[in-house]
Design a protein around this motif. Sequence first.
Motif, mmCIF file in Angstrom:
data_model
loop_
_atom_site.group_PDB
_atom_site.id
_atom_site.type_symbol
_atom_site.label_atom_id
_atom_site.label_comp_id
_atom_site.label_asym_id
_atom_site.label_seq_id
_atom_site.Cartn_x
_atom_site.Cartn_y
_atom_site.Cartn_z
ATOM 1 N N LEU A 273 -42.917 -19.873 90.468
ATOM 2 C CA LEU A 273 -41.889 -19.562 91.453
ATOM 3 C C LEU A 273 -41.248 -18.251 91.024
ATOM 4 N N ALA A 274 -41.405 -17.201 91.823
ATOM 5 C CA ALA A 274 -40.998 -15.868 91.389
ATOM 6 C C ALA A 274 -40.195 -15.157 92.462
ATOM 7 N N HIS A 275 -39.201 -14.401 92.010
ATOM 8 C CA HIS A 275 -38.402 -13.533 92.881
ATOM 9 C C HIS A 275 -38.991 -12.132 92.770
ATOM 10 N N ALA A 276 -39.700 -11.704 93.809
ATOM 11 C CA ALA A 276 -40.388 -10.413 93.737
ATOM 12 C C ALA A 276 -40.730 -9.926 95.126
ATOM 13 N N PHE A 277 -40.945 -8.620 95.245
ATOM 14 C CA PHE A 277 -41.431 -7.997 96.472
ATOM 15 C C PHE A 277 -42.882 -7.596 96.212
ATOM 16 N N VAL A 278 -43.806 -8.335 96.825
ATOM 17 C CA VAL A 278 -45.228 -8.123 96.574
ATOM 18 C C VAL A 278 -45.808 -7.195 97.641
ATOM 19 N N THR A 279 -46.621 -6.260 97.220
ATOM 20 C CA THR A 279 -47.233 -5.278 98.111
ATOM 21 C C THR A 279 -47.959 -5.965 99.269
ATOM 22 N N GLY A 280 -47.706 -5.453 100.468
ATOM 23 C CA GLY A 280 -48.347 -6.000 101.654
ATOM 24 C C GLY A 280 -47.479 -6.939 102.446
ATOM 25 N N ALA A 281 -46.326 -7.316 101.908
ATOM 26 C CA ALA A 281 -45.428 -8.234 102.611
ATOM 27 C C ALA A 281 -44.568 -7.473 103.609
ATOM 28 N N ASP A 282 -44.102 -8.184 104.645
ATOM 29 C CA ASP A 282 -43.245 -7.604 105.677
ATOM 30 C C ASP A 282 -41.788 -7.868 105.344
ATOM 31 N N THR A 283 -40.976 -6.819 105.442
ATOM 32 C CA THR A 283 -39.553 -6.931 105.139
ATOM 33 C C THR A 283 -38.742 -7.068 106.430
ATOM 34 N N SER A 284 -37.448 -7.351 106.262
ATOM 35 C CA SER A 284 -36.501 -7.294 107.364
ATOM 36 C C SER A 284 -35.324 -6.444 106.895
ATOM 37 N N ASP A 285 -34.259 -6.387 107.711
ATOM 38 C CA ASP A 285 -33.147 -5.488 107.379
ATOM 39 C C ASP A 285 -32.167 -6.070 106.373
ATOM 40 N N SER A 286 -32.324 -7.338 106.025
ATOM 41 C CA SER A 286 -31.266 -8.011 105.270
ATOM 42 C C SER A 286 -31.578 -8.248 103.802
ATOM 43 N N GLU A 287 -32.766 -7.869 103.321
ATOM 44 C CA GLU A 287 -33.060 -8.087 101.905
ATOM 45 C C GLU A 287 -32.387 -7.028 101.036
ATOM 46 N N ARG A 288 -32.010 -7.440 99.859
ATOM 47 C CA ARG A 288 -31.434 -6.512 98.892
ATOM 48 C C ARG A 288 -32.513 -5.578 98.369
ATOM 49 N N ASP A 289 -32.157 -4.305 98.221
ATOM 50 C CA ASP A 289 -33.090 -3.322 97.678
ATOM 51 C C ASP A 289 -33.273 -3.579 96.181
#
Length: 274
Positions: free
Chosen positions: A65-81
Amino acid sequence: MTAPPFLHDEHGPVAFYGLPYLEPGLVHTHLGAEKPSHHAVLSAAMDKVRTDLAARPANTRSVVLAHAFVTGADTSDSERDITAGGVPSVSASVFTGVDYVALGHLHRCQQISERIRYSGSPLAYSFSEADYPKATWLIDLDANSDLTARKILCPVPRRLRQLTGTLNDLLTQPEHADYEDCWLHITLTDTDRPHMAMERLRERFPHALKLSFSHQRDTDTQSYRSRVNGRSDHEITLGFLDHVTGIPATVPEQNLLQEGLESVRTAAAAREAS
């Protein structure tokens, strides 16, 4: 690393490895990562997971279980940078060697690969998520770690919608009746801003949350928003420097600004952690 928690079923044990968001500037030395980047610290953490898993019985199934931004995923306007070192995402290959990876951070339910998925958030956090149904994954791992996944839609307490039109049109036209019970972002197209627009709109649309105007009085502000939308802090800072001085930043200046931004971000993360 500490021993993972286990769950047991008729096929044997399942080990669960939790990887919270790893701020590179704070943990890269502790993890023995090559450099303070998302890819480096997650790779180092996953090396420890694989080492621990290799010492477990052969029939042990594994979930990360990981907190990460994985390449290829779609973002929205509300995620923290979570940009670090100018690189906001990591490759899915970082997570090889485990049976399933349940990811957090992005709010859209989506599949990166058969064994790597985001469930997303059960509720929308911004109107950019209005057209994406909220869901979660139900995952089954059999005795051979073969995976079966089923997407389960989340209950919707109230629909999220966006409306555009003049104030009079929105208040009087019958085709808008279906939106009266929705959470709304309303954009008014009136040339002049109507008096007490939101109060009047809420008489018909009591759950209106956000009001915008298509005719901005301050066109410079709107133009600036458009210019910086989707750009990193580093890119915005370099653009400001260029605007003020009329001279593009040199490579050493670019690096110095990046170091300063990383230092501020790391210090903020340290304050949160404490």
